[in-house]
Design an enzyme around this catalytic site. Structure first.
Site, PDB file in Angstrom:
ATOM      1  N   ILE A  16       0.806  -1.210   0.000  1.00 33.91           N
ATOM      2  CA  ILE A  16       0.000   0.000   0.000  1.00 33.91           C
ATOM      3  C   ILE A  16       0.849   1.275   0.000  1.00 33.91           C
ATOM      4  O   ILE A  16       0.454   2.306  -0.539  1.00 33.91           O
ATOM      5  CB  ILE A  16      -0.970  -0.011   1.200  1.00 33.91           C
ATOM      6  CG1 ILE A  16      -1.978   1.121   1.058  1.00 33.91           C
ATOM      7  CG2 ILE A  16      -0.214   0.061   2.522  1.00 33.91           C
ATOM      8  CD1 ILE A  16      -3.098   1.053   2.060  1.00 33.91           C
ATOM      9  N   HIS A  88      -2.140  -4.073  -5.677  1.00 39.13           N
ATOM     10  CA  HIS A  88      -1.493  -3.962  -4.359  1.00 39.13           C
ATOM     11  C   HIS A  88      -2.385  -4.537  -3.270  1.00 39.13           C
ATOM     12  O   HIS A  88      -3.613  -4.619  -3.403  1.00 39.13           O
ATOM     13  CB  HIS A  88      -1.165  -2.496  -4.043  1.00 39.13           C
ATOM     14  CG  HIS A  88      -2.337  -1.715  -3.538  1.00 39.13           C
ATOM     15  ND1 HIS A  88      -2.668  -1.629  -2.199  1.00 39.13           N
ATOM     16  CD2 HIS A  88      -3.287  -1.007  -4.207  1.00 39.13           C
ATOM     17  CE1 HIS A  88      -3.742  -0.879  -2.051  1.00 39.13           C
ATOM     18  NE2 HIS A  88      -4.150  -0.491  -3.256  1.00 39.13           N
ATOM     19  N   CYS A  89      -1.758  -4.959  -2.196  1.00 37.76           N
ATOM     20  CA  CYS A  89      -2.453  -5.312  -0.958  1.00 37.76           C
ATOM     21  C   CYS A  89      -1.728  -4.557   0.149  1.00 37.76           C
ATOM     22  O   CYS A  89      -1.270  -3.431  -0.073  1.00 37.76           O
ATOM     23  CB  CYS A  89      -2.485  -6.824  -0.734  1.00 37.76           C
ATOM     24  SG  CYS A  89      -0.883  -7.651  -0.840  1.00 37.76           S
ATOM     25  N   ALA A  90      -1.587  -5.100   1.321  1.00 41.55           N
ATOM     26  CA  ALA A  90      -0.885  -4.397   2.394  1.00 41.55           C
ATOM     27  C   ALA A  90       0.624  -4.438   2.199  1.00 41.55           C
ATOM     28  O   ALA A  90       1.311  -3.413   2.294  1.00 41.55           O
ATOM     29  CB  ALA A  90      -1.265  -4.994   3.749  1.00 41.55           C
ATOM     30  N   SER A  96      -2.275  -9.630  -3.425  1.00 36.50           N
ATOM     31  CA  SER A  96      -1.972  -9.035  -4.731  1.00 36.50           C
ATOM     32  C   SER A  96      -1.337 -10.057  -5.666  1.00 36.50           C
ATOM     33  O   SER A  96      -1.637 -10.102  -6.864  1.00 36.50           O
ATOM     34  CB  SER A  96      -1.053  -7.825  -4.561  1.00 36.50           C
ATOM     35  OG  SER A  96       0.110  -8.164  -3.824  1.00 36.50           O
TER      36      SER A  96
END
Length: 347
Positions: A16, A88-90, A96
């Site tokens: 992120i 994206h993810c974290a 992702s």
């Protein structure tokens, strides 16, 4: 951590925090963003992009599979518009990566597997590692042929049903009748024109029980222990639930009743009421076949109590073996026709 470009694709993967690096986003010509996390970042981060959001956590039992077709379609729309896509993810590690693998599988259905696609992504981002649940879902997505919609696919429906069963068993109870997927009540796909099928009958009364469509294939596991031998024939044929099993699986439920308690384990009786022979057993929590493989949930017909034989081949099938027709049968049912007339081992 920075975002990384997937080799050969205008697709980038990251966490992120890479959304705050405007210069890097501009250099990569990012126009579309897929956000795969439940956290709600500031809307200002996405003001310059088209965004597709999937609200899930990075845990094994999240259903990311249902979101894959829409995510793949969104990624393709961004690429077709001449831009680049950030997924994206974290941390840019699990969620992702799963979405990126799904896109790659969709583009190269026969050229990639979930594991080989992951290895391609790891060339630029070595930390990528979808959790075990997401890898299982990618394998199902690949098995289904990476369709544009998964909701009505039989493989997806069976997976959802199995998840419900597992949740019920974890609470120490059988699943509710209304949640059980009886396969012979589902729309059937057209049979292959050359298909050859197996027919299973009650040995006592000769009542038809099932055929190839309802058999669950399982592979024999090679065990070092003497208890499980790799060449040991399976003693059971495992089936998907069928409506004739309802009185055995839900003995307290009436014909129009979908409530009531049900046993976790029990016996399967022949659906011929004048016969009622014991055909096998069921265990919602699963059974270990004598070949060593676990089947969960398990509805097993004892081979000693049924006859298994080939039906007459469909026109045009000739004498082709089932393996050539794409029919993958359980161990112990793949050999030549037996000489004792029992049908054991037929196919």
């Amino acid at each position: 951590m920075a975002m990384n470009q997937i080799p050969g694709q205008n697709i980038y993967i990251g966490g992120i925090f890479c959304l705050k690096n405007k210069a890097a986003l501009d250099r990569a010509n990012i126009t579309h963003v897929v956000s795969v996390l439940r956290l709600a970042p500031s809307e200002n981060l996405f003001s310059d992009f088209k965004q597709h959001r999937i609200d899930i956590d990075d845990v094994d039992d999240e259903n990311l599979l249902e979101h894959l077709p829409a995510a793949v379609n969104f990624i393709q729309s961004g690429l077709d518009a001449g831009g680049s896509v950030l997924v994206h993810c974290a941390m840019g590690k699990s969620r992702s990566a799963t979405v990126c693998i799904a896109y790659m599988l969709h583009q190269q259905r026969s050229g990639l597997t979930p594991q080989s696609a992951l290895e391609v992504i790891r060339q630029s981002r070595p930390l990528c590692e979808p959790n075990d649940g997401f890898m299982e879902q990618l394998n199902l997505y690949h098995e289904m042929g990476c369709p544009d919609e998964v909701a009505d696919h039989p493989v997806y429906q069976r997976w959802l049903y199995r998840r419900e069963v597992e949740e019920s068993v974890a609470c120490g109870r059988a699943p509710e009748l209304k949640s059980v997927r009886f396969e012979d009540e589902q729309p059937q796909r057209p049979q292959e024109p050359t298909a050859q099928v197996v027919e299973i009958k009650c040995r006592k009364c000769r009542r038809g029980i099932a055929d190839s469509k309802y058999i669950i294939s399982h592979d024999q596991e090679k065990k070092e222990s003497n208890k499980y031998r790799s060449n040991q024939e399976c003693a059971h044929v495992f089936l998907h639930p069928m409506k004739w099993m309802r009185p055995s699986l839900f003995p307290e439920a009436g014909p129009n009743d979908y409530e009531g308690d049900a046993p976790l384990t029990g016996r399967l009786a022949c659906p011929n009421t004048s016969c009622g022979a014991n055909l096998g057993k069921f265990a919602w929590q699963g059974l270990q076949c004598n070949c060593g493989q676990w089947v969960v949930p398990a509805i097993g017909l004892a081979k000693a109590r049924v006859d298994i034989a080939n039906k007459a081949p469909v026109r045009g099938a000739g004498n082709l073996p089932p393996t050539a027709l794409g029919i993958r049968m359980p161990p112990g049912m793949r050999g030549p026709e037996s000489s004792d007339g029992s049908g054991r081992g037929n196919l």
